[in-house]
Design a protein around this motif. Structure first.
Motif, PDB file in Angstrom:
ATOM      1  N   LEU A  20       0.819  -1.223   0.000  1.00 22.42           N
ATOM      2  CA  LEU A  20       0.000   0.000   0.000  1.00 22.42           C
ATOM      3  C   LEU A  20       0.842   1.258   0.000  1.00 22.42           C
ATOM      4  CD1 LEU A  20      -2.684  -1.103   2.613  1.00 22.42           C
ATOM      5  CD2 LEU A  20      -2.889  -1.081   0.138  1.00 22.42           C
ATOM      6  N   GLY A  21       2.155   1.109  -0.129  1.00 26.58           N
ATOM      7  CA  GLY A  21       3.057   2.254  -0.052  1.00 26.58           C
ATOM      8  C   GLY A  21       3.729   2.282   1.310  1.00 26.58           C
ATOM      9  N   VAL A  22       4.355   3.387   1.641  1.00 25.27           N
ATOM     10  CA  VAL A  22       5.015   3.517   2.941  1.00 25.27           C
ATOM     11  C   VAL A  22       3.968   3.908   3.972  1.00 25.27           C
ATOM     12  CG1 VAL A  22       6.769   4.769   4.255  1.00 25.27           C
ATOM     13  CG2 VAL A  22       7.202   4.162   1.869  1.00 25.27           C
ATOM     14  N   VAL A  23       3.834   3.069   4.992  1.00 23.76           N
ATOM     15  CA  VAL A  23       2.842   3.317   6.039  1.00 23.76           C
ATOM     16  C   VAL A  23       3.505   3.196   7.414  1.00 23.76           C
ATOM     17  CG1 VAL A  23       0.887   2.510   4.666  1.00 23.76           C
ATOM     18  CG2 VAL A  23       2.107   0.899   6.088  1.00 23.76           C
ATOM     19  N   ILE A  57      -3.246  -4.976   4.903  1.00 24.57           N
ATOM     20  CA  ILE A  57      -3.371  -5.902   3.782  1.00 24.57           C
ATOM     21  C   ILE A  57      -4.185  -5.209   2.687  1.00 24.57           C
ATOM     22  CG2 ILE A  57      -4.242  -8.135   3.025  1.00 24.57           C
ATOM     23  CD1 ILE A  57      -2.225  -8.681   5.052  1.00 24.57           C
ATOM     24  N   GLN A  58      -3.705  -5.310   1.486  1.00 25.03           N
ATOM     25  CA  GLN A  58      -4.401  -4.721   0.349  1.00 25.03           C
ATOM     26  C   GLN A  58      -5.671  -5.529   0.061  1.00 25.03           C
ATOM     27  OE1 GLN A  58      -2.122  -3.058  -2.953  1.00 25.03           O
ATOM     28  NE2 GLN A  58      -3.083  -4.597  -4.231  1.00 25.03           N
ATOM     29  N   GLU A  60      -8.842  -7.273  -2.003  1.00 27.61           N
ATOM     30  CA  GLU A  60      -8.930  -8.014  -3.262  1.00 27.61           C
ATOM     31  C   GLU A  60      -9.349  -7.097  -4.400  1.00 27.61           C
ATOM     32  OE1 GLU A  60     -11.423 -11.446  -2.950  1.00 27.61           O
ATOM     33  OE2 GLU A  60     -10.359 -12.194  -1.202  1.00 27.61           O
ATOM     34  N   GLU A  61     -10.263  -6.182  -4.124  1.00 30.88           N
ATOM     35  CA  GLU A  61     -10.749  -5.274  -5.157  1.00 30.88           C
ATOM     36  C   GLU A  61      -9.620  -4.413  -5.706  1.00 30.88           C
ATOM     37  OE1 GLU A  61     -12.200  -5.525  -2.119  1.00 30.88           O
ATOM     38  OE2 GLU A  61     -14.040  -6.583  -2.663  1.00 30.88           O
ATOM     39  N   LEU A  62      -8.785  -3.894  -4.822  1.00 30.77           N
ATOM     40  CA  LEU A  62      -7.671  -3.052  -5.259  1.00 30.77           C
ATOM     41  C   LEU A  62      -6.652  -3.872  -6.047  1.00 30.77           C
ATOM     42  CD1 LEU A  62      -6.336  -0.297  -5.314  1.00 30.77           C
ATOM     43  CD2 LEU A  62      -5.348  -0.796  -3.080  1.00 30.77           C
ATOM     44  N   THR A  63      -6.395  -5.102  -5.610  1.00 29.99           N
ATOM     45  CA  THR A  63      -5.464  -5.976  -6.326  1.00 29.99           C
ATOM     46  C   THR A  63      -5.955  -6.260  -7.739  1.00 29.99           C
ATOM     47  OG1 THR A  63      -4.782  -7.014  -4.252  1.00 29.99           O
ATOM     48  CG2 THR A  63      -4.282  -8.207  -6.272  1.00 29.99           C
ATOM     49  N   VAL A  64      -7.233  -6.614  -7.882  1.00 32.69           N
ATOM     50  CA  VAL A  64      -7.809  -6.907  -9.198  1.00 32.69           C
ATOM     51  C   VAL A  64      -7.758  -5.669 -10.086  1.00 32.69           C
ATOM     52  CG1 VAL A  64      -9.950  -7.488 -10.416  1.00 32.69           C
ATOM     53  CG2 VAL A  64      -9.253  -8.806  -8.417  1.00 32.69           C
ATOM     54  N   SER A  65      -8.093  -4.513  -9.534  1.00 29.55           N
ATOM     55  CA  SER A  65      -8.081  -3.291 -10.355  1.00 29.55           C
ATOM     56  C   SER A  65      -6.663  -2.958 -10.816  1.00 29.55           C
ATOM     57  CB  SER A  65      -8.701  -2.119  -9.596  1.00 29.55           C
ATOM     58  OG  SER A  65      -7.878  -1.725  -8.522  1.00 29.55           O
TER      59      SER A  65
END
Length: 91
Positions: A20-23, A57-58, A60-65
């Protein structure tokens, strides 16, 4: 480590790179980081096991997109044609 984090046993914030980037993550060391430190070429190298309060955790919707970009899931589904598959190939 000894003074600011009570030997590493206090929770502290560490900026960590994730999918998700630096968090910022809340972590706590399980052992003192200098316990198994090794010196090589004038530098110290050490590893430490940490506890992480909550790892992001990323979805599923973001992963698919991200996988289908620049298309959407709807475009992918509508562009799929099952008509070319012969479901009675065993005959």
């Amino acid at each position: 480590v000894d003074h600011a984090l009570s030997g590493g046993i206090r929770w502290f914030t560490l900026n960590q790179r994730t999918e998700l980037g630096v968090v910022p993550l809340q972590i706590k060391m399980k052992d003192h980081p200098l316990k198994d430190a090794k010196q090589k070429g004038g530098k110290f190298y050490y590893t430490v096991k940490c506890e992480i309060r909550q790892y992001p955790i990323q979805s599923e919707e973001l992963t698919v997109s991200q996988i289908l970009a620049p298309h959407t899931l709807d475009e992918f589904v509508q562009g799929t044609s099952m008509g070319r598959y012969n479901t009675e190939s065993w005959k």
